[in-house]
Design an enzyme around this catalytic site. Structure first.
Site, PDB file in Angstrom:
ATOM      1  N   ASP A 356       0.868  -1.178   0.000  1.00  0.00           N
ATOM      2  CA  ASP A 356       0.000   0.000   0.000  1.00  0.00           C
ATOM      3  C   ASP A 356       0.904   1.226   0.000  1.00  0.00           C
ATOM      4  O   ASP A 356       2.136   1.099  -0.088  1.00  0.00           O
ATOM      5  CB  ASP A 356      -0.988  -0.025   1.188  1.00  0.00           C
ATOM      6  CG  ASP A 356      -2.284   0.715   0.842  1.00  0.00           C
ATOM      7  OD1 ASP A 356      -2.222   1.938   0.614  1.00  0.00           O
ATOM      8  OD2 ASP A 356      -3.353   0.068   0.771  1.00  0.00           O
ATOM      9  N   VAL A 413      -6.236  -0.980  -6.105  1.00  0.00           N
ATOM     10  CA  VAL A 413      -6.163   0.388  -5.569  1.00  0.00           C
ATOM     11  C   VAL A 413      -7.452   1.118  -5.930  1.00  0.00           C
ATOM     12  O   VAL A 413      -8.366   0.543  -6.529  1.00  0.00           O
ATOM     13  CB  VAL A 413      -4.912   1.144  -6.092  1.00  0.00           C
ATOM     14  CG1 VAL A 413      -3.647   0.439  -5.619  1.00  0.00           C
ATOM     15  CG2 VAL A 413      -4.907   1.262  -7.607  1.00  0.00           C
ATOM     16  N   HIS A 463     -11.364 -10.226 -11.574  1.00  0.00           N
ATOM     17  CA  HIS A 463     -12.373  -9.482 -10.821  1.00  0.00           C
ATOM     18  C   HIS A 463     -12.979 -10.339  -9.725  1.00  0.00           C
ATOM     19  O   HIS A 463     -13.648 -11.330  -9.999  1.00  0.00           O
ATOM     20  CB  HIS A 463     -13.457  -9.002 -11.812  1.00  0.00           C
ATOM     21  CG  HIS A 463     -14.502  -8.140 -11.198  1.00  0.00           C
ATOM     22  ND1 HIS A 463     -15.829  -8.205 -11.537  1.00  0.00           N
ATOM     23  CD2 HIS A 463     -14.416  -7.179 -10.241  1.00  0.00           C
ATOM     24  CE1 HIS A 463     -16.502  -7.323 -10.819  1.00  0.00           C
ATOM     25  NE2 HIS A 463     -15.673  -6.694 -10.031  1.00  0.00           N
TER      26      HIS A 463
HETATM   27  P1  NAD Z   1     -10.420   0.695  -0.941  1.00  0.00           P
HETATM   28  O1  NAD Z   1     -10.525   2.155  -0.986  1.00  0.00           O
HETATM   29  O2  NAD Z   1     -10.942  -0.035   0.259  1.00  0.00           O
HETATM   30  O3  NAD Z   1      -8.892   0.284  -1.054  1.00  0.00           O
HETATM   31  C1  NAD Z   1      -7.991   0.867  -1.945  1.00  0.00           C
HETATM   32  C2  NAD Z   1      -6.607   0.773  -1.332  1.00  0.00           C
HETATM   33  O4  NAD Z   1      -5.677   1.167  -2.308  1.00  0.00           O
HETATM   34  C3  NAD Z   1      -6.414   1.686  -0.124  1.00  0.00           C
HETATM   35  O5  NAD Z   1      -5.872   0.938   0.938  1.00  0.00           O
HETATM   36  C4  NAD Z   1      -5.425   2.708  -0.609  1.00  0.00           C
HETATM   37  O6  NAD Z   1      -4.570   3.198   0.403  1.00  0.00           O
HETATM   38  C5  NAD Z   1      -4.677   1.910  -1.653  1.00  0.00           C
HETATM   39  N1  NAD Z   1      -3.980   2.744  -2.631  1.00  0.00           N
HETATM   40  C6  NAD Z   1      -4.443   3.830  -3.278  1.00  0.00           C
HETATM   41  N2  NAD Z   1      -3.501   4.308  -4.098  1.00  0.00           N
HETATM   42  C7  NAD Z   1      -2.425   3.505  -3.977  1.00  0.00           C
HETATM   43  C8  NAD Z   1      -1.154   3.473  -4.585  1.00  0.00           C
HETATM   44  N3  NAD Z   1      -0.786   4.391  -5.468  1.00  0.00           N
HETATM   45  N4  NAD Z   1      -0.279   2.510  -4.244  1.00  0.00           N
HETATM   46  C9  NAD Z   1      -0.654   1.587  -3.326  1.00  0.00           C
HETATM   47  N5  NAD Z   1      -1.841   1.571  -2.727  1.00  0.00           N
HETATM   48  C10 NAD Z   1      -2.717   2.523  -3.055  1.00  0.00           C
HETATM   49  O7  NAD Z   1     -11.076   0.158  -2.276  1.00  0.00           O
HETATM   50  P2  NAD Z   1     -11.688  -1.285  -2.613  1.00  0.00           P
HETATM   51  O8  NAD Z   1     -13.137  -1.295  -2.333  1.00  0.00           O
HETATM   52  O9  NAD Z   1     -10.818  -2.327  -2.015  1.00  0.00           O
HETATM   53  O10 NAD Z   1     -11.532  -1.329  -4.201  1.00  0.00           O
HETATM   54  C11 NAD Z   1     -10.290  -1.534  -4.807  1.00  0.00           C
HETATM   55  C12 NAD Z   1     -10.508  -1.971  -6.236  1.00  0.00           C
HETATM   56  O11 NAD Z   1     -11.280  -3.154  -6.258  1.00  0.00           O
HETATM   57  C13 NAD Z   1     -11.253  -0.967  -7.102  1.00  0.00           C
HETATM   58  O12 NAD Z   1     -10.715  -1.008  -8.396  1.00  0.00           O
HETATM   59  C14 NAD Z   1     -12.668  -1.489  -7.109  1.00  0.00           C
HETATM   60  O13 NAD Z   1     -13.388  -1.146  -8.256  1.00  0.00           O
HETATM   61  C15 NAD Z   1     -12.423  -2.986  -7.093  1.00  0.00           C
HETATM   62  N6  NAD Z   1     -13.516  -3.800  -6.587  1.00  0.00           N
HETATM   63  C16 NAD Z   1     -14.193  -3.427  -5.471  1.00  0.00           C
HETATM   64  C17 NAD Z   1     -15.228  -4.240  -5.011  1.00  0.00           C
HETATM   65  C18 NAD Z   1     -15.974  -3.867  -3.765  1.00  0.00           C
HETATM   66  O14 NAD Z   1     -16.956  -4.560  -3.456  1.00  0.00           O
HETATM   67  N7  NAD Z   1     -15.563  -2.874  -3.041  1.00  0.00           N
HETATM   68  C19 NAD Z   1     -15.534  -5.432  -5.690  1.00  0.00           C
HETATM   69  C20 NAD Z   1     -14.782  -5.803  -6.807  1.00  0.00           C
HETATM   70  C21 NAD Z   1     -13.771  -4.975  -7.245  1.00  0.00           C
END
Ligand code: NAD
Length: 736
Positions: A356, A413, A463
């Site tokens: 992260d 991310v 995904h």
């Molecule tokens: P989240 O905000 O909980 O987590 C994102 C993480 O990425 C954070 O911990 C943040 O600090 C980190 N981050 C941001 N920029 C960064 C960088 N430059 N380098 C390293 N770390 C970095 O988001 P999430 O809900 O876990 O979603 C993440 C991805 O998964 C997105 O693309 C989202 O579309 C996808 N997704 C989400 C879900 C869901 O149900 N939330 C389901 C499937 C896919």
């Protein structure tokens, strides 16, 4: 005599140890050959005067998975072919075929010599029915031992005596519970239910089983003894009078009458307990023959067993690609999704580097895994040592250089093109040649993201669905330039973490979310029409959906729906979304501050536990309400299933999904599409494309053009085709 699937060794005490160990298979299953051989084993042990009794066990780490469902699938084809010639004769032949296993087990039970089943591992379905026909049952107390009659989960039921023997060994309520849910029992629970006689240490299993025979085990089943009474006294007792009137109502509450097999179990037990055992077996055989002729049984076995297994084994894996043993996986983004992806990867034995923006955030992500491990230890699923080993495989970091020896990196991310671009560049700067980059994006097309990559052939979408540790499906998304190696690595990874993959081409929403949003949008339409929210939710569940669309939208977050609608307008223009949907969602998010479960305010209210969620009363004030009596619940049910099935058909027409097995399995594992249908395309095939097209036209006239059948569907209807015929997943194999 020499058998292919069994060995028989008789000891000095005259006890024959029959060991079931099918060559070339990881699990023993009942096939026609196994039944023939078992028949011969029974004859031989009866004929051999030196044999006093038989201990039956497995030579594999598990006991057996039960009947080979491919064999049952072949019964469908047999029946269809025969039915075309003579329907009555076909039903009779099916009845005889179905009775084969029943007859074999009954022969064993009445052979005159005592048999003891020594259950050394997972014992499912037909294998447990065989054990039930043995006069004694000993199970190992190893935690790998799971005992179940899970047939109902694939649309059939225990049809080799299971319904009759279980209900004569344990009380009717527990018997019904076990068989109508297909639940797994531990050895201890099975003993408490009187379904096994002894539970012993694994190394004592065979000696304990032999001892039962030496101690004079009678070769007579309890129900063959004079004066036998079922536990609790059978049907005509005060206790039964409490159970039976309520049982069909409880079953209906759980299944909405969608599962013929579950109802058949109820009937088999109720009717069977009123007659002698052999008549009970005949009753079971009749119901089994009936259930096998249902569309539900056919479609469920196809999707939930055969297709799921084929996809899990890599049906879509490109030929000629060597299997990848993943030595290290990188996960970038240790948030909600990334933290759990790291956990499931480590749980599969693969070391993970979890990155992260800073080490604190990465360490917090590992903390999610620590919580999950603690839970598993608490539930007895992991030992302390196994939990510690799992966690030792997750290394938090903020240094991309730690990815230099990764075979696969998954980014999770923020859903932001610029953030993802920076991450792709940073990862590729250190990633070794040949390693694969996967994005977990939910909404950004993979082809577009791959434009930031110097090696788009190694770029792919993987995904996940939340909660990652529970959801069994993973969508693998191909960008325009994704190469075969990347597909193979992604599929090897999905297989290693024991999830089922579907491979889809790139599109907005991929497969699952496209269908899910149709489901949610149909609920928006209903709300706007003034259908009471409780009816919307209940109709969806009656249609077979596990979660109502409004509850689901709360889980996904209403503000996410809002964001997606806005992004769709930005990318495709105003006309791409229904303005009434936009108005509904904007009002909920901006005016009412209702974001969903995450702020305890969505379509539902979420009071502090233990109080249960309830629909937000304010929903009634958003639109003039219809009277419940003026709404046809059957039409609501149809609208939900048809709108999703139509979207699945569109993805086939557009070439996003190319294999009907993937649309079916993806729809069930991804969002619980009414499992009794066998999935979104089997739902269409099950009623016939022609009927489906007519239904779509009727719904389009009443509820809007989004129900218009597509050109593909009309063409298929005119030609009398099915999805599994037109897009035959086995065509290449047949041609070869
Ligand atoms: P989240 O905000 O909980 O987590 C994102 C993480 O990425 C954070 O911990 C943040 O600090 C980190 N981050 C941001 N920029 C960064 C960088 N430059 N380098 C390293 N770390 C970095 O988001 P999430 O809900 O876990 O979603 C993440 C991805 O998964 C997105 O693309 C989202 O579309 C996808 N997704 C989400 C879900 C869901 O149900 N939330 C389901 C499937 C896919």
């Amino acid at each position: 005599m020499v058998y292919t699937n069994f060995t028989v060794e008789t000891d000095a005490d005259g006890i024959a140890l029959v060991t079931w160990d099918m060559p070339g298979k990881s699990m023993n299953v009942f096939t026609a050959e196994v039944m023939d051989e078992l028949n011969a084993v029974i004859d031989a042990t009866v004929a051999d005067a030196a044999v006093k009794g038989v201990v039956f066990t497995s030579g594999k780490s598990s006991f057996s998975g039960g009947a080979d469902l491919s064999m049952i699938k072949s019964m469908f084809s047999f029946y269809q072919e025969e039915k075309a010639k003579d329907p009555a004769e076909a039903a009779k032949k099916l009845f005889d075929l179905v009775g084969r296993m029943t007859g074999l087990f009954r022969k064993l039970e009445t052979c005159g010599k005592p048999w003891v089943s020594a259950i050394n591992g997972t014992c499912m379905g037909g294998a447990f029915e065989l054990s039930l026909a043995c006069h004694g049952r000993v199970a190992s107390n190893d935690k790998s031992v799971k005992i179940a009659l899970p047939e109902v989960k694939v649309g059939i039921f225990p049809g080799a005596g299971g319904t009759q023997r279980v209900s004569r060994l344990t009380d009717a309520q527990s018997a019904l519970q076990m068989m109508t849910t297909g639940q797994s029992l531990t050895a201890a629970r099975a003993k408490a239910m009187n379904l096994v006689h002894q539970v012993v240490e694994p190394d004592q299993l065979i000696s304990a089983a032999k001892q039962m025979i030496k101690d004079g085990l009678k070769p007579i089943a309890p129900w063959d003894e004079k004066g036998f009474k079922a536990p609790g006294g059978g049907i005509w007792t005060p206790a039964a009078a409490q159970l039976w009137p309520a049982a069909p109502a409880i079953l209906r509450r759980e299944t909405s009458g969608n599962y013929p097999a579950a109802l058949a179990i109820l009937k088999c037990v109720y009717e069977g307990l009123q007659v002698p055992f052999d008549t009970g077996l005949k009753i079971e055989q009749r119901y089994f023959t009936h259930v096998l002729q249902t569309t539900e049984a056919y479609s469920m076995i196809r999707s939930l067993f055969i297709s799921m297994q084929e996809l899990g084994k890599g049906a879509r894996r490109p030929a000629g690609q060597p299997k990848t043993e993943l030595k290290k996986v990188g996960v970038v983004g240790a948030g909600f999704m990334g933290a759990s992806i790291a956990y499931v990867t480590a749980a599969a034995g693969i070391p993970v580097t979890l990155i992260d923006r800073d080490i604190e955030a990465a360490t917090k992500g590992k903390g999610v895994g620590e919580g999950l491990v603690k839970d598993s230890i608490g539930k007895g699923r992991l030992t302390q040592d196994e939990g510690a080993a799992l966690l030792s495989r997750i290394t938090p970091s903020s240094d991309y250089a730690d990815l230099k020896d990764a075979d696969l990196v998954i980014e999770a991310v923020f859903e932001d093109r610029e953030v993802k671009k920076a991450v792709i560049e940073a990862v590729e700067a250190v990633l070794p040649p040949g390693a694969v980059f996967a994005s977990n994006t939910s909404t950004l097309p993979i082809t577009g993201l791959a434009k930031n990559s110097k090696r788009p052939a190694d770029f792919i979408g993987v995904h996940f669905f939340s909660p990652v540790e529970k959801m069994m499906l993973t969508e693998v998304i191909l960008g325009k330039e994704t190469g075969d190696r990347a597909i193979a690595v992604a599929l090897d990874y999905v297989s290693a973490i024991k999830k089922t993959p579907i491979v889809v081409n790139d599109t907005r929403g991929f497969f699952v979310n496209r269908c899910v949003f149709r489901y949610i949008h149909e609920a928006y339409d209903m709300l706007i029409e003034g259908v009471p929210a409780a009816m919307i939710e209940n109709a969806a569940k009656m249609a077979g959906m596990p979660v109502g669309p409004l509850a689901l939208n709360d889980e996904v977050a209403i503000d996410l729906s809002y964001k997606i609608l806005k992004a769709t307008v930005a990318d495709l223009g105003e006309k791409a979304v229904d303005p009434r949907h936009m108005q509904l969602v904007t009002g909920l998010v901006e005016r009412e501050g209702r974001l969903g479960r995450k702020n305890a305010k969505g379509f539902y209210e979420y009071p502090p536990k233990p109080a249960k969620k309830s629909l937000w009363p304010g929903l009634k004030d958003l639109y003039p309400q219809k009277k419940a009596d003026d709404v046809d619940v059957n039409v609501l049910k149809q609208r939900f299933l048809v709108t999703i099935a139509l979207e699945a058909a569109r993805t086939m027409e557009e070439g996003i999904v190319t294999d009907p097995r993937e649309a079916d399995v993806g729809s069930i594992l991804g969002f619980g599409f009414a499992p009794y249908t066998g999935g979104a395309l089997s739902y269409i095939d099950g009623m016939g494309v022609k009927t489906f097209v007519k239904l779509c036209e009727k719904l389009a006239a009443a509820y809007g053009p989004h129900f218009q059948p597509t050109a593909l569907l009309k063409d298929m209807a005119a030609k009398g085709e099915t999805f599994y015929g037109r897009f035959d997943p086995y065509a290449a194999k047949k041609a070869a």
